[in-house]
Scaffold this motif. Structure first.
Motif, PDB file in Angstrom:
ATOM      1  N   UNK A   6       0.812  -1.212   0.000  1.00 11.16           N
ATOM      2  CA  UNK A   6       0.000   0.000   0.000  1.00 11.16           C
ATOM      3  C   UNK A   6       0.843   1.259   0.000  1.00 11.16           C
ATOM      4  N   UNK A   7       2.049   1.173  -0.579  1.00  8.94           N
ATOM      5  CA  UNK A   7       2.930   2.336  -0.633  1.00  8.94           C
ATOM      6  C   UNK A   7       3.191   2.724  -2.080  1.00  8.94           C
ATOM      7  N   UNK A   8       3.832   3.860  -2.248  1.00  6.16           N
ATOM      8  CA  UNK A   8       4.141   4.345  -3.590  1.00  6.16           C
ATOM      9  C   UNK A   8       5.048   3.384  -4.349  1.00  6.16           C
ATOM     10  N   UNK A   9       5.831   2.587  -3.637  1.00  9.71           N
ATOM     11  CA  UNK A   9       6.771   1.689  -4.309  1.00  9.71           C
ATOM     12  C   UNK A   9       6.117   0.401  -4.821  1.00  9.71           C
ATOM     13  N   UNK A  45      11.044  12.476  -0.848  1.00 11.73           N
ATOM     14  CA  UNK A  45      12.351  11.856  -0.610  1.00 11.73           C
ATOM     15  C   UNK A  45      12.205  10.621   0.275  1.00 11.73           C
ATOM     16  N   UNK A  46      11.364  10.726   1.288  1.00  7.44           N
ATOM     17  CA  UNK A  46      11.158   9.584   2.182  1.00  7.44           C
ATOM     18  C   UNK A  46      10.483   8.415   1.465  1.00  7.44           C
ATOM     19  N   UNK A  47       9.607   8.706   0.505  1.00 12.91           N
ATOM     20  CA  UNK A  47       9.019   7.644  -0.314  1.00 12.91           C
ATOM     21  C   UNK A  47      10.116   6.938  -1.116  1.00 12.91           C
ATOM     22  N   UNK A  48      11.041   7.715  -1.647  1.00 20.67           N
ATOM     23  CA  UNK A  48      12.141   7.134  -2.417  1.00 20.67           C
ATOM     24  C   UNK A  48      13.034   6.300  -1.511  1.00 20.67           C
ATOM     25  N   UNK A  49      13.324   6.810  -0.319  1.00 18.04           N
ATOM     26  CA  UNK A  49      14.130   6.049   0.644  1.00 18.04           C
ATOM     27  C   UNK A  49      13.432   4.733   0.988  1.00 18.04           C
ATOM     28  N   UNK A  50      12.122   4.778   1.149  1.00 19.53           N
ATOM     29  CA  UNK A  50      11.365   3.550   1.412  1.00 19.53           C
ATOM     30  C   UNK A  50      11.491   2.560   0.265  1.00 19.53           C
ATOM     31  N   UNK A  51      11.459   3.068  -0.962  1.00 17.74           N
ATOM     32  CA  UNK A  51      11.637   2.193  -2.124  1.00 17.74           C
ATOM     33  C   UNK A  51      13.051   1.619  -2.156  1.00 17.74           C
ATOM     34  N   UNK A  52      14.045   2.426  -1.812  1.00 25.77           N
ATOM     35  CA  UNK A  52      15.433   1.952  -1.760  1.00 25.77           C
ATOM     36  C   UNK A  52      15.562   0.822  -0.732  1.00 25.77           C
TER      37      UNK A  52
END
Length: 132
Positions: free
Chosen positions: A9-12, A82-89
């Protein structure tokens, strides 16, 4: 398919379904570089907060406060991204580990790929500047 591929349920979620053993490290590295660049830019942007008023009059003082509030709102939006990207990383790291890569493999691969990522970034900036 790995546990990292399970929907959260996240952007990633839409990103992770496109990931496999062959591209997981490259995608992770590109996003890590992007997150790092954003962190630097946001750090610099935070320096712009608390701009002094243009004058001592009430309108200038109120305007400076309004600009500071708007700057903080913009920074917050970009920090959330940025935090969404970090979560994807992080999720891509989990997938890489499940594919059998080690943390050392991930670090070594990033070190090898970083110059190319930096060059592509520089080329994109140069192309953007040339078209302006």
């Amino acid at each position: 398919m790995t546990r990292a591929h399970e929907p959260r349920g996240t952007a990633s979620d839409s990103l992770i379904v496109q990931i496999d053993q062959d591209n997981v490290l490259g995608v992770r590295h590109a996003l890590q570089f992007q997150a790092d660049q954003m962190q630097v830019a946001l750090f610099d942007a935070r320096k712009a907060v608390d701009q002094p008023p243009c004058g001592a009059d009430p309108v200038s003082i109120e305007a400076a406060q309004a600009f500071d509030e708007k700057i903080l709102q913009i920074i917050a939006v970009h920090e959330a991204h940025r935090l969404e990207i970090v979560g994807a990383v992080d999720r891509l790291r989990d997938a890489a580990l499940e594919y059998g890569y080690t943390d050392q493999d991930i670090e070594n691969s990033f070190a090898r790929e970083l110059p190319g990522i930096q060059q592509r970034h520089a080329d994109a900036l140069a192309a953007r500047a040339a078209s302006a």
